[in-house]
Design a protein around this motif. Sequence first.
Motif, mmCIF file in Angstrom:
data_model
loop_
_atom_site.group_PDB
_atom_site.id
_atom_site.type_symbol
_atom_site.label_atom_id
_atom_site.label_comp_id
_atom_site.label_asym_id
_atom_site.label_seq_id
_atom_site.Cartn_x
_atom_site.Cartn_y
_atom_site.Cartn_z
ATOM 1 N N ARG A 148 0.822 -1.197 0.000
ATOM 2 C CA ARG A 148 0.000 0.000 0.000
ATOM 3 C C ARG A 148 0.864 1.258 0.000
ATOM 4 N NH1 ARG A 148 -0.608 3.797 3.429
ATOM 5 N NH2 ARG A 148 -2.428 5.132 3.128
ATOM 6 N N VAL A 149 1.840 1.279 0.875
ATOM 7 C CA VAL A 149 2.687 2.463 0.947
ATOM 8 C C VAL A 149 3.437 2.650 -0.366
ATOM 9 C CG1 VAL A 149 4.686 3.467 2.053
ATOM 10 C CG2 VAL A 149 2.931 2.373 3.431
ATOM 11 N N ALA A 150 4.032 1.568 -0.845
ATOM 12 C CA ALA A 150 4.816 1.684 -2.067
ATOM 13 C C ALA A 150 3.933 2.081 -3.242
ATOM 14 C CB ALA A 150 5.527 0.367 -2.356
ATOM 15 N N THR A 168 -13.007 -13.628 3.371
ATOM 16 C CA THR A 168 -11.929 -12.879 2.702
ATOM 17 C C THR A 168 -12.484 -11.594 2.101
ATOM 18 O OG1 THR A 168 -11.174 -15.056 2.064
ATOM 19 C CG2 THR A 168 -9.954 -13.198 1.216
ATOM 20 N N VAL A 169 -13.646 -11.708 1.504
ATOM 21 C CA VAL A 169 -14.253 -10.524 0.910
ATOM 22 C C VAL A 169 -14.552 -9.499 1.998
ATOM 23 C CG1 VAL A 169 -16.247 -9.675 -0.339
ATOM 24 C CG2 VAL A 169 -15.259 -11.888 -0.934
ATOM 25 N N LEU A 170 -15.090 -10.000 3.083
ATOM 26 C CA LEU A 170 -15.446 -9.116 4.180
ATOM 27 C C LEU A 170 -14.217 -8.374 4.707
ATOM 28 C CD1 LEU A 170 -18.240 -8.787 5.101
ATOM 29 C CD2 LEU A 170 -17.827 -10.328 6.994
ATOM 30 N N ARG A 171 -13.172 -9.138 4.896
ATOM 31 C CA ARG A 171 -11.932 -8.516 5.373
ATOM 32 C C ARG A 171 -11.449 -7.470 4.407
ATOM 33 N NH1 ARG A 171 -8.567 -13.870 6.567
ATOM 34 N NH2 ARG A 171 -9.805 -14.640 8.295
ATOM 35 N N THR A 172 -11.497 -7.821 3.135
ATOM 36 C CA THR A 172 -11.025 -6.872 2.142
ATOM 37 C C THR A 172 -11.850 -5.592 2.209
ATOM 38 O OG1 THR A 172 -10.481 -8.776 0.802
ATOM 39 C CG2 THR A 172 -10.348 -6.653 -0.263
ATOM 40 N N ILE A 173 -13.139 -5.743 2.432
ATOM 41 C CA ILE A 173 -13.984 -4.550 2.535
ATOM 42 C C ILE A 173 -13.500 -3.666 3.683
ATOM 43 C CG2 ILE A 173 -16.270 -3.751 3.241
ATOM 44 C CD1 ILE A 173 -17.460 -5.961 1.591
ATOM 45 N N PHE A 174 -13.153 -4.307 4.783
ATOM 46 C CA PHE A 174 -12.739 -3.493 5.920
ATOM 47 C C PHE A 174 -11.346 -2.905 5.749
ATOM 48 C CE2 PHE A 174 -16.215 -5.759 8.050
ATOM 49 C CZ PHE A 174 -16.869 -4.653 8.557
ATOM 50 N N ILE A 175 -10.607 -3.452 4.830
ATOM 51 C CA ILE A 175 -9.275 -2.883 4.603
ATOM 52 C C ILE A 175 -9.336 -1.774 3.558
ATOM 53 C CG2 ILE A 175 -6.890 -3.437 4.010
ATOM 54 C CD1 ILE A 175 -7.502 -6.297 4.793
ATOM 55 N N LEU A 176 -10.431 -1.755 2.814
ATOM 56 C CA LEU A 176 -10.545 -0.788 1.715
ATOM 57 C C LEU A 176 -10.087 0.633 2.048
ATOM 58 C CD1 LEU A 176 -13.833 -1.537 -0.231
ATOM 59 C CD2 LEU A 176 -11.486 -1.771 -0.983
ATOM 60 N N PRO A 177 -10.548 1.194 3.160
ATOM 61 C CA PRO A 177 -10.207 2.594 3.397
ATOM 62 C C PRO A 177 -8.713 2.880 3.313
ATOM 63 C CG PRO A 177 -11.836 1.883 4.975
ATOM 64 C CD PRO A 177 -11.442 0.668 4.191
ATOM 65 N N VAL A 191 -7.524 -0.141 -7.253
ATOM 66 C CA VAL A 191 -7.769 -1.525 -7.689
ATOM 67 C C VAL A 191 -6.580 -2.459 -7.435
ATOM 68 C CG1 VAL A 191 -8.209 -2.976 -9.681
ATOM 69 C CG2 VAL A 191 -9.595 -0.950 -9.296
ATOM 70 N N PRO A 192 -5.385 -2.115 -7.872
ATOM 71 C CA PRO A 192 -4.282 -3.068 -7.629
ATOM 72 C C PRO A 192 -4.049 -3.388 -6.158
ATOM 73 C CG PRO A 192 -3.655 -1.455 -9.265
ATOM 74 C CD PRO A 192 -4.951 -0.991 -8.709
ATOM 75 N N PRO A 193 -3.974 -2.368 -5.286
ATOM 76 C CA PRO A 193 -3.786 -2.766 -3.885
ATOM 77 C C PRO A 193 -4.942 -3.590 -3.330
ATOM 78 C CG PRO A 193 -4.026 -0.385 -4.066
ATOM 79 C CD PRO A 193 -3.900 -0.909 -5.452
ATOM 80 N N ILE A 194 -6.135 -3.342 -3.828
ATOM 81 C CA ILE A 194 -7.259 -4.145 -3.331
ATOM 82 C C ILE A 194 -7.106 -5.598 -3.767
ATOM 83 C CG2 ILE A 194 -9.728 -4.563 -3.569
ATOM 84 C CD1 ILE A 194 -10.062 -1.519 -3.598
ATOM 85 N N ILE A 195 -6.726 -5.777 -5.009
ATOM 86 C CA ILE A 195 -6.492 -7.149 -5.476
ATOM 87 C C ILE A 195 -5.386 -7.787 -4.646
ATOM 88 C CG2 ILE A 195 -5.636 -8.538 -7.408
ATOM 89 C CD1 ILE A 195 -6.974 -6.524 -9.253
ATOM 90 N N PHE A 196 -4.362 -7.007 -4.422
ATOM 91 C CA PHE A 196 -3.237 -7.516 -3.638
ATOM 92 C C PHE A 196 -3.708 -7.904 -2.232
ATOM 93 C CE2 PHE A 196 0.484 -7.247 -0.971
ATOM 94 C CZ PHE A 196 1.452 -7.832 -1.757
ATOM 95 N N THR A 197 -4.495 -7.029 -1.642
ATOM 96 C CA THR A 197 -5.023 -7.313 -0.314
ATOM 97 C C THR A 197 -5.841 -8.589 -0.305
ATOM 98 O OG1 THR A 197 -5.174 -4.969 0.101
ATOM 99 C CG2 THR A 197 -6.426 -6.398 1.551
ATOM 100 N N PHE A 198 -6.676 -8.684 -1.318
ATOM 101 C CA PHE A 198 -7.551 -9.840 -1.400
ATOM 102 C C PHE A 198 -6.728 -11.122 -1.434
ATOM 103 C CE2 PHE A 198 -10.296 -12.844 -3.587
ATOM 104 C CZ PHE A 198 -11.469 -12.673 -2.864
ATOM 105 N N VAL A 199 -5.721 -11.116 -2.267
ATOM 106 C CA VAL A 199 -4.871 -12.305 -2.380
ATOM 107 C C VAL A 199 -4.108 -12.536 -1.083
ATOM 108 C CG1 VAL A 199 -2.904 -13.302 -3.573
ATOM 109 C CG2 VAL A 199 -4.655 -12.078 -4.866
ATOM 110 N N ALA A 200 -3.524 -11.463 -0.579
ATOM 111 C CA ALA A 200 -2.674 -11.620 0.599
ATOM 112 C C ALA A 200 -3.485 -12.025 1.820
ATOM 113 C CB ALA A 200 -1.918 -10.318 0.876
#
Lengths: 361, 361, 291, 305, 421
Positions: free
Chosen positions: C220-222, D104-113, C267-276
Amino acid sequence: MPEIVFDKVRKSFGAVEVLPPLDLELNDSEFTVLVGPSGCGKSTTLRILAGLETLSGGEIYFDGRPIGGLEPKERDIAMVFQDYALYPHMNIARNMSFALRLAGVSKSEIEEKVTRVAKLLNIDHLLDRKPAELSGGQRQRVAMGRAMVRDAGTFLFDEPLSNLDAKLRAKMRTELAEMRDTIDKNMVYVTHDQVEAMTLGDRIVVMSDGKIQQQGSPEELFKRPVNRFVAGFIGSPTMNFLDGELHTKDGSTWVQGDGYMLPVTGETGQRVSQVATSRNITLGLRPSSIDPDVTAGAPIELHIAVAEYLGAQSVLVTRCGQTEVLAEIASAHRFESGKVRTFGVATDELMIFDRDSGLRL
Amino acid sequence: MPEIVFDKVRKSFGAVEVLPPLDLELNDSEFTVLVGPSGCGKSTTLRILAGLETLSGGEIYFDGRPIGGLEPKERDIAMVFQDYALYPHMNIARNMSFALRLAGVSKSEIEEKVTRVAKLLNIDHLLDRKPAELSGGQRQRVAMGRAMVRDAGTFLFDEPLSNLDAKLRAKMRTELAEMRDTIDKNMVYVTHDQVEAMTLGDRIVVMSDGKIQQQGSPEELFKRPVNRFVAGFIGSPTMNFLDGELHTKDGSTWVQGDGYMLPVTGETGQRVSQVATSRNITLGLRPSSIDPDVTAGAPIELHIAVAEYLGAQSVLVTRCGQTEVLAEIASAHRFESGKVRTFGVATDELMIFDRDSGLRL
Amino acid sequence: MSANAQAKGPNPAFYALLVALIVMSAGPIVLMLATSLKLNVEIMSDTSSLIFMPTMQNYETALCDMLWYEPEHVRYCDPTFGRALVNSLIVATVSTILTLVIGCMAAYSLVRFRFMGRDVVSLTTLMTRMVPPAVLLVPVFGIWTFQYGIDGTRMGIILIYVAMNLPFVIWILQSFIVQVPIQLEEAARMDGAGPFQTFFLVVLPLIKPGLAAAAIFTFRVAWNEFLLGNALADRNSRTVPVTIVNSLTEYDIDWGVIMATGMLLAVPPIIFTFVASRQIITGMTAGAVKG
Amino acid sequence: MQTANVNRLTPYLFLAPAVIVLAVALLYPIGYMIWASFLNWNPSQRIGEAEFVGLRNYMFLLQDGAFRESFFVTIRFAVIVVVLEMCLGVGLAFLLDRKLRGMTVLRTIFILPMMIAPIVVGLMWRYMYHPSVGIFNRTLKSLGLDPVPWLSNGDWAFASIVIADIWQWTPFIFILSLAALQSLPSSAMEAARIDGATGWRLIWHIKLPLMMPVLIVTALLRMIDAFKVLEVILVMTNGGPGLSTEILALRISRTASEFRELGTAAAMSNLLLLLLMLLTLAMFAYTKITEARAARLRARAEKDS
Amino acid sequence: DPYEPYEGTTLVVNFPAHPHFDAVMEVLPQFTEETGIEVEVDQLQYLRMRERQTLELTKDEGDYDLIAYVVFSKADYVYAGQLENLAPYFMNPRLADPNYDAEDLIDGYVQNIGVAGGERGYLPGPTGSLFGIPFGSETSILGYRRDIFEEHGLEVPETYEEMLELACLIPELEPGMGGLASRAASGHHASHAFLLHLAPLGGRIFDNEWNPIVNSAEGVAAAEALQTIVGCGPEGSETFGFAEAGASFLQGDTAMFLDSTVFAGQVNDPARSQVVGLVDWAPHPMGVRRGSQTGGFGIGIPTNAENKDAAFLLMQWLTSREADIAIAIAGGNPSRFSTHRDPSVLEVHPHLEVFGEALQYADPDWRPIIPVWGSINADLGTTLSQVLTEGLDIQEALDGVAERTRATMQDAGYYTWTSDN
Ligand SMILES: Nc1ncnc2c1ncn2[C@@H]1O[C@H](COP(=O)(O)OP(=O)(O)OP(=O)(O)O)[C@@H](O)[C@H]1O
Ligand SMILES: Nc1ncnc2c1ncn2[C@@H]1O[C@H](COP(=O)(O)OP(=O)(O)OP(=O)(O)O)[C@@H](O)[C@H]1O
Ligand SMILES: [Mg+2]
Ligand SMILES: [Mg+2]
């Protein structure tokens, strides 16, 4: 296959001194069994030997070479941890083959070894599972297998069979005995199981509070314990200890105590008769020395409390005066609890200990 | 103190079926011992009872009330885990008193209980330590202590003494026996130790592969196992099994096999004589039924391989024809290995099993 | 592993709470999305409501460089968006990987070994996190330009991002590494693994949850960093955030386009988050040791 | 716990890459920066050209009312957001630490901000706080309530940036707590359930203490970062109205780029650094002392027995 | 062909993201077509651009051949010797176009943006010379809603009195509507709004000897004007930046708008504005004098540029009469008087005629362009914000600003030559 020498090895954890200076020699290709009460420092000794703990003092020599500074890797040691320490992220096959893979052993050889050992341990159907999906005993077998696939110079076993059933344990014992006889390795084995200790050990080392009480062959320890501690520790059910006074007169020796009077014969009797007459001692009486047949030895009157059925044998819990006395007898004999009965004692199996120092006379 | 009933309880982990429908009743204030080979589902049974695992089918009833949906807390259960499961962040005193503190027991009472149990377990000097600073056996004792301070209705013990030395184990056994006799609780106890199973259990349940093979009093299981599995599992050293043919003639019965021919007497002999003549069976022969004294029973010639010294007893590993036969004899007798010798067999202790089904005849 | 809460399942209050939290957390983002689908005139009007005709215009503007057609409402199209995207992906990915590898090694060293200068290293590491980038900007630019000669390169940007994220990774992973049962490392050492093998084959897989969390933030930071990126990047190595911020003007905040780009950028960090975050799983060390 | 018997170089080998990167890319510039605090330096100059002014920058700051004000605003801000975010983030982690479908989706939602670029977040919140078209005031008005002067009143503006910061940074705490939560040994949890700990008590007695190492570091890092938030506040209020939301990082950044006084900015950030270091050291010392005391007590108990 | 030697050269120029330069982007291809010189534009948000340039210009060899700089950068760049003096280029016969009509360039802009070294250092004078040419410059202008004014029969204000009166009258006539949209957000927005009124009302920040006189009666009057405007402005205008103020006007929430001309381009863009066709323009009203702002951007050649000569050619081309017209048509801010009168331009942007008139009175000295201005400006801006939101007394507030400004100036060495020290 090195000769391992502990030279005044000390270990403390902060203020807790676990090993006061410890001297110990493990001979080449010997199977040493380490026994002692829980918490006496057995695991610590193994871990020091393995190089997992630093020494607080002293030095360890492998074939005369000090190895205090060597990494575990360089000591050529395989170890079964008391708490298993399985790699939770690897399946069983990979757990067992980890060391081999690191050593660069060929795939086929790994496969072959792992399969063989897994079969032996009855875990060949679990090779794809993760440790978390195993039962306690299965995990222990994996821990065992991880060491057994290896080809190290020294094997350390820390209570490796404690969670296995009797049958499997017997099988493993046989396997270990075979390993001991066929391959030429140092083995150090910690166990609480008398049968394992007695059957496997070339030599048994009895520890207590970090100190070595006695070492020797199983028979030596059973028949000639140096002190009360060892006598009480080796043998199951444990030896009965009765306070009494030792009297010698006219070459014959007897012990008199609360509710009993027994002559001491055999080798012990002879030896003890040399010592001063009339002395406070502790009498050691093995449960197996007590026979329902009065004619089998000197008579003793025991107040029967409970009979514990063990299968072929039963253990009688009795009282002699105020002291509890256990007797091991064939289950065929039936006893009513609450009754007083006379038993025969094999007087040549009695042991006499100094009341204060605990040393065997 | 509820009566606990397992009604067709099933449990599978994914594709692995651990418990096929299991029916089991644990009576009020009974001490039940669960034994079985490693991996047979003992821990799973306990964990299901405790509410730590969901049921895949069936239901458990406490006094007729289904408890499948209840939290462990609501089941009023204390448990010793096979892998201890100590709280790593609490010292020993707090580990042991956690449940009491949650239950709002007064400080002084907690103090009193913890101190008493800790003394009993010889861990009173360790109360301030964290679990990581204990030896394996000490940890196990803490796990034990954590259950013992509690005042639950049901106690579950999963191999609670496996890492303790014989002496301590004997002490604990006595303590448990006293607990069993004085307080009025359900206890379920898993162990691999024959002595524990035999001495503690009001009833022993023998499991194998998630199925109950037999349940009954220790004596029942030892003397009247329903099948070869139970016979082989109860008793140590394990029973010897010899293939043979059963013959009945004129009211007398004998078994003939590779290198032996033994009459079957006693109750078994009578019973078996009713069954068809000439039949392939397996003969069960307990190591303790073999006596060096030929006059003690029917003669059998055994080829002595090794003598394993166990202290008062020794185990002779012998061969009868091609089959390995163990004999348990007093160590006083000395045998040279490699020799053939005639022993006496207590023929009334022989057991006969159907060769195919394994059922005892 | 174990059965939680048995058959009962969470109660309705749980779901109510969950919904409320989702609204709070995602509400502004939904609003952002809605805004990105509106024209500016609508966005700033008092009367605009939730019901509106969505338009893709803002996205077309943001992405005009990468579209196969030329949207007619776009007057001037920044031709560097595509390039910036590639730069961003490279910079963020490479620096994340480097940071994690270097960082967890350092964390491991600080946790498992006692050595001279350990506390000093540990504290110094944390100290470097405390310096606001605004004051570092000029020295960093000067050093990168005049001493290292890596200004304007992706390397230069990656270097500073790795350095910026390291303290965080080192510190956060320390607390995860502490929890790995040391017995496993001992077992590995008995199995003949050297320190590096022990670390990479045994420790690393077991701190996956921590690694994943750390990776999410590092990435995210990068990905979003702007200040230093702006100073160090030249036209060719500029990253997306730099490009975007640079297209914001004070004269007319084009809310729609900003929100659209903001959404795209996320979008990219969200995808990354989702995967991670799939790596954040329970029971990593279950079954390892008893005690 | 630590490992025995390792090559003495090993720890340094593990550390080397990080130390090199940090030294080359951060410590060296920080050294510059510390030096710069004694200079009168504007960014159009190379550092060698700047004039040495000794402690003048520090003296100036000590007298500067705006700096003092901003110092206290910063501390207030950091303390408030860290406390609130810790509570919310950890709470959320507990809430979501269960097996549900779509977790996982739920978590991602909460990380969104956290994933939205800070500048955009700032703009978004500024838009939402807009006095007339912002969603908050619009909602208030449609409910017949008085609109709130979100950004145009000092206290409200402070609250506004706190809210925005909480919205954006709670996920940080959340995700780290969640990771910590999921790394906990499950066996201890089972034991606790047997011991009768459920719900709150399980959390309070078992989970939280076991998560503590992670939580402490998380709070520490968040605290440090809270002292450095910049972009969102810059965009939302630019420190206003007046100095009510002018946190130090903003002031430092403005001093450096708007006022072009690098020396003063460096001095300011050194003071900030000093403060943070003291905080950290205090925390360090505290844990060390409590550890030592516990060890001492234990040793004494051991001897007595 | 003066361009021939440079054919194929690629010039890298640094422009801000700004409507004027967006218009330039449309015209630029024409330059390449005519001259064969490639131009690569690096467009940055203007504050970022300033940051980036600050760093970039310290390099030995810069990336940029031509930069657009914000007017207040003039003080820094010229002082640091980072901008080329343009004299040598205009003297070079190969480069200087004899038809380049310098007289036509808007005077106020040139003085404000291009020249340095004369009076007070930042203004023209005998010692001054040219370092840049205004490009994308702007002044202030009054926009008003023709429809509202007609409906209520209101006069377009010509003086401050009228304007202030109107500003507060309109909310009464049109409930819910603000009078005059002004920026007022803490910091440079508030400061800018204040300065906008300070010059027409006869005030200055400094007297000729650098004494701060912001707290004079004129200063107070300007602050009061700002306070009145914000008070009668649309809801929440205390926090408005330029964009919000503009948006409020474009949304029809406010009847008047007084700020930079750069804003004019959006008024008739239906994608942004709800007041298309309803807005008329008038010059910045007069206080005690006329004095609309000057500001925006100029272009100059960095001393570390690689292709200075070609850069000069581009600069000359961009500010030429033809290009100025083309850019103006595309929506840019003209730099020349003549462009404001050009029929082809007026056809598209009729309002430029008024702008041209207003520009006669552009005040190049409406705010000082000195290196320490940044911190003074910020202080002024925050203090004014406190006046607007916390009810701080104006005189007191400005006295404080003056006092702090004096200290800053003292530190910066401005009083070295004044007697008492
Ligand atoms: N999570 C799991 N996934 C798949 N199989 C499992 C899992 N957990 C346990 N098992 C299997 O279930 C069986 C029963 O396990 P359980 O722990 O009840 O055995 P046990 O009787 O307690 O054995 P032990 O004496 O070795 O402790 C074992 O064969 C084990 O491999
Ligand atoms: N980290 C430690 N800090 C303090 N004391 C410790 C630590 N580790 C072990 N000990 C103590 O050292 C002693 C020896 O431990 P060790 O593990 O060697 O015992 P053991 O003989 O293996 O016992 P067991 O049979 O129970 O496994 C124990 O009394 C234990 O409490
Ligand atoms: Mg041990
Ligand atoms: Mg089990």
